[in-house]
Design an enzyme around this catalytic site. Structure first.
Site, mmCIF file in Angstrom:
data_model
loop_
_atom_site.group_PDB
_atom_site.id
_atom_site.type_symbol
_atom_site.label_atom_id
_atom_site.label_comp_id
_atom_site.label_asym_id
_atom_site.label_seq_id
_atom_site.Cartn_x
_atom_site.Cartn_y
_atom_site.Cartn_z
ATOM 1 N N ARG A 105 -9.774 0.844 8.411
ATOM 2 C CA ARG A 105 -9.334 -0.510 8.718
ATOM 3 C C ARG A 105 -10.424 -1.307 9.427
ATOM 4 O O ARG A 105 -10.222 -2.476 9.728
ATOM 5 C CB ARG A 105 -8.120 -0.447 9.636
ATOM 6 C CG ARG A 105 -6.793 -0.801 9.005
ATOM 7 C CD ARG A 105 -5.772 -0.807 10.118
ATOM 8 N NE ARG A 105 -4.506 -1.351 9.762
ATOM 9 C CZ ARG A 105 -3.527 -0.683 9.152
ATOM 10 N NH1 ARG A 105 -3.705 0.555 8.775
ATOM 11 N NH2 ARG A 105 -2.376 -1.266 8.919
ATOM 12 N N ARG A 120 11.355 -5.723 5.294
ATOM 13 C CA ARG A 120 11.125 -4.331 4.889
ATOM 14 C C ARG A 120 12.072 -3.332 5.569
ATOM 15 O O ARG A 120 12.339 -3.412 6.756
ATOM 16 C CB ARG A 120 9.675 -4.000 5.238
ATOM 17 C CG ARG A 120 9.253 -2.603 5.022
ATOM 18 C CD ARG A 120 7.803 -2.536 4.736
ATOM 19 N NE ARG A 120 6.968 -2.888 5.880
ATOM 20 C CZ ARG A 120 5.631 -2.813 5.829
ATOM 21 N NH1 ARG A 120 5.040 -2.435 4.724
ATOM 22 N NH2 ARG A 120 4.920 -3.130 6.884
ATOM 23 N N LYS A 132 0.829 -1.213 0.000
ATOM 24 C CA LYS A 132 0.000 0.000 0.000
ATOM 25 C C LYS A 132 0.863 1.263 0.000
ATOM 26 O O LYS A 132 0.628 2.170 -0.784
ATOM 27 C CB LYS A 132 -0.920 0.044 1.240
ATOM 28 C CG LYS A 132 -1.915 -1.091 1.320
ATOM 29 C CD LYS A 132 -2.904 -0.877 2.463
ATOM 30 C CE LYS A 132 -2.270 -0.852 3.841
ATOM 31 N NZ LYS A 132 -1.797 -2.163 4.318
ATOM 32 N N ARG A 178 -0.751 -9.098 13.048
ATOM 33 C CA ARG A 178 -1.364 -8.066 12.203
ATOM 34 C C ARG A 178 -2.217 -8.686 11.111
ATOM 35 O O ARG A 178 -3.262 -8.152 10.736
ATOM 36 C CB ARG A 178 -0.284 -7.160 11.601
ATOM 37 C CG ARG A 178 0.239 -6.149 12.621
ATOM 38 C CD ARG A 178 1.589 -5.584 12.261
ATOM 39 N NE ARG A 178 1.640 -4.926 10.988
ATOM 40 C CZ ARG A 178 2.752 -4.775 10.259
ATOM 41 N NH1 ARG A 178 3.904 -5.262 10.688
ATOM 42 N NH2 ARG A 178 2.714 -4.145 9.116
ATOM 43 N N ARG A 232 10.899 -1.440 10.938
ATOM 44 C CA ARG A 232 9.816 -1.138 11.868
ATOM 45 C C ARG A 232 9.752 -2.206 12.944
ATOM 46 O O ARG A 232 9.841 -3.392 12.644
ATOM 47 C CB ARG A 232 8.485 -1.115 11.111
ATOM 48 C CG ARG A 232 8.153 0.244 10.574
ATOM 49 C CD ARG A 232 7.017 0.189 9.626
ATOM 50 N NE ARG A 232 5.837 -0.517 10.145
ATOM 51 C CZ ARG A 232 4.689 -0.593 9.480
ATOM 52 N NH1 ARG A 232 4.576 -0.020 8.303
ATOM 53 N NH2 ARG A 232 3.670 -1.244 9.990
HETATM 54 P P1 ADP Z 1 0.685 -1.883 7.678
HETATM 55 O O1 ADP Z 1 2.017 -2.037 7.067
HETATM 56 O O2 ADP Z 1 0.253 -3.039 8.509
HETATM 57 O O3 ADP Z 1 -0.330 -1.468 6.680
HETATM 58 P P2 ADP Z 1 0.598 0.751 8.971
HETATM 59 O O4 ADP Z 1 1.891 1.446 8.863
HETATM 60 O O5 ADP Z 1 -0.519 1.212 8.108
HETATM 61 O O6 ADP Z 1 0.855 -0.796 8.819
HETATM 62 O O7 ADP Z 1 0.081 0.816 10.494
HETATM 63 C C1 ADP Z 1 0.894 0.413 11.575
HETATM 64 C C2 ADP Z 1 0.048 0.266 12.835
HETATM 65 O O8 ADP Z 1 -0.610 1.523 13.148
HETATM 66 C C3 ADP Z 1 -1.100 -0.751 12.755
HETATM 67 O O9 ADP Z 1 -0.675 -2.062 12.996
HETATM 68 C C4 ADP Z 1 -2.043 -0.202 13.844
HETATM 69 O O10 ADP Z 1 -1.599 -0.527 15.142
HETATM 70 C C5 ADP Z 1 -1.916 1.298 13.685
HETATM 71 N N1 ADP Z 1 -2.924 1.822 12.726
HETATM 72 C C6 ADP Z 1 -2.679 2.434 11.532
HETATM 73 N N2 ADP Z 1 -3.828 2.764 10.907
HETATM 74 C C7 ADP Z 1 -4.839 2.350 11.719
HETATM 75 C C8 ADP Z 1 -6.262 2.388 11.642
HETATM 76 N N3 ADP Z 1 -6.884 2.918 10.579
HETATM 77 N N4 ADP Z 1 -6.977 1.849 12.667
HETATM 78 C C9 ADP Z 1 -6.375 1.329 13.731
HETATM 79 N N5 ADP Z 1 -5.044 1.250 13.886
HETATM 80 C C10 ADP Z 1 -4.267 1.747 12.894
#
Ligand code: ADP
Ligand code: ZN
Length: 223
Positions: free
Chosen positions: A90, A127, A15, A171, A160
Site C-alpha cells: 500500500r 458493505r 479487491k 481512506r 466494518r
Molecule cells: P480496504 O477495504 O480499504 O482495502 P483493508 O481491509 O485492506 O481495507 O484494510 C483495512 C485497514 O487495515 C486499512 O485501512 C489500514 O488501516 C490497515 N491495512 C491493511 N493493509 C495495510 C497495509 N498494507 N499497510 C498499512 N495498513 C494496512
C-alpha cells in the site's frame, strides 16, 4: 517460475471479492493484510491492539508492522508455490520491501482495479461482511436473500467499523497520497495491468482471469 499476484486498488474497489474468486480458481492462497489485522483485532492480540487506532481512523498501519506481519504469513508452507496479495503493498516502501524479499525465480504480476471515487464511497458504506466465510454482500448491490445472513454459509453479516462514510473518505485520501504512487512504480517496471473495476463483479472477474491465464501460458513457454 513462481508468481506473486497483487490486486491493487482503492478501498471499495472490489479487491476482496475478486481475490477470493481468483485464489480459488488458480489455487493460490489469498493473503489479505486487512483480514489479518481484523483477525488480530478480534483475537485481541498485541498486534491487533497496535493496529486498531490506525484502522479505526482510516490511516495506514506503519510499514514495519505490516511488513513483519506479511512476511511472517508468506513464509508459511502454503505460500511456497505462489500467493495472491490483497491490500499489500500500500506504499512504495512496502513494494520495495517485497521486491527485495523475492528471489529471481519469482515473478510479480500487478492488476489494478480502476474505480472513480464517487462509486467507492457508496460501495464501501453499504458493505456487509460474513463472520463465517469472509463472503462480501452489499445492502443495495448484492443484498443477501435473508437479512443479516450470508447466502453462502448462513453466517452472520456485519459492517466494518471503518466503512462509515467519514472514514471511507479518509481512506480514499490516504489511497491517493500513499498508494497511488504504486501505479507508477509498477507501471514503469512493466508489471502493471489496469482493469476497469466500475463494472459488475462478473465482468471484472472475466478480465482478471484472462490476464492471469495469459501470464500462466507465457511462463510455461519459458520452462
Ligand atoms: P480496504 O477495504 O480499504 O482495502 P483493508 O481491509 O485492506 O481495507 O484494510 C483495512 C485497514 O487495515 C486499512 O485501512 C489500514 O488501516 C490497515 N491495512 C491493511 N493493509 C495495510 C497495509 N498494507 N499497510 C498499512 N495498513 C494496512
Ligand atoms: Zn458466509
Amino acid at each position: 517460475m513462481t508468481s506473486v499476484v497483487i490486486i491493487l486498488g482503492p478501498p471499495g474497489a472490489g479487491k476482496g471479492t475478486q481475490a477470493v474468486r481468483l485464489a480459488a480458481e488458480f489455487g493460490l492462497p489469498h493473503i489479505s493484510t486487512g483480514d489479518l489485522f481484523r483477525e488480530n483485532l478480534s483475537n485481541e492480540t498485541e498486534l491487533g491492539e497496535l493496529a486498531k487506532t490506525y484502522m479505526e481512523a482510516g490511516k495506514l498501519v506503519p510499514d514495519e508492522v505490516v511488513i513483519d506481519m506479511l512476511f511472517g504469513r508468506v513464509a508459511q508452507d502454503d505460500c511456497t508455490g505462489g500467493y495472491l496479495l490483497d491490500g499489500f503493498p500500500r506504499t512504495v516502501a512496502q513494494a520495495e520491501a517485497l521486491s527485495d524479499r523475492l528471489s529471481e525465480e519469482w515473478t510479480t504480476r500487478t492488476m489494478q482495479l480502476d474505480v472513480p471515487d464517487e462509486v467507492l464511497v457508496d460501495r464501501a458504506s453499504g458493505r456487509l461482511l460474513c463472520k463465517g466465510c469472509g463472503n462480501i454482500h452489499h445492502e443495495q448491490f448484492k443484498a443477501p436473500a435473508k437479512e443479516g445472513v450470508c447466502d453462502a454459509c448462513e453466517g452472520e453479516l456485519y459492517k466494518r467499523a471503518d466503512d462509515a462514510a467519514e472514514t471511507v473518505k479518509e481512506r480514499l485520501e490516504v489511497y491517493h497520497s500513499e498508494t497511488k504512487p504504486l501505479i507508477q512504480y509498477y507501471g514503469e517496471r512493466g508489471m502493471l495491468d489496469v482493469v476497469d473495476g466500475s463494472r459488475t463483479p462478473d465482468e471484472v472477474y472475466t478480465d482478471l482471469r484472462a490476464l492471469l491465464t495469459t501470464s500462466k501460458a507465457s511462463e510455461q513457454e519459458v520452462t
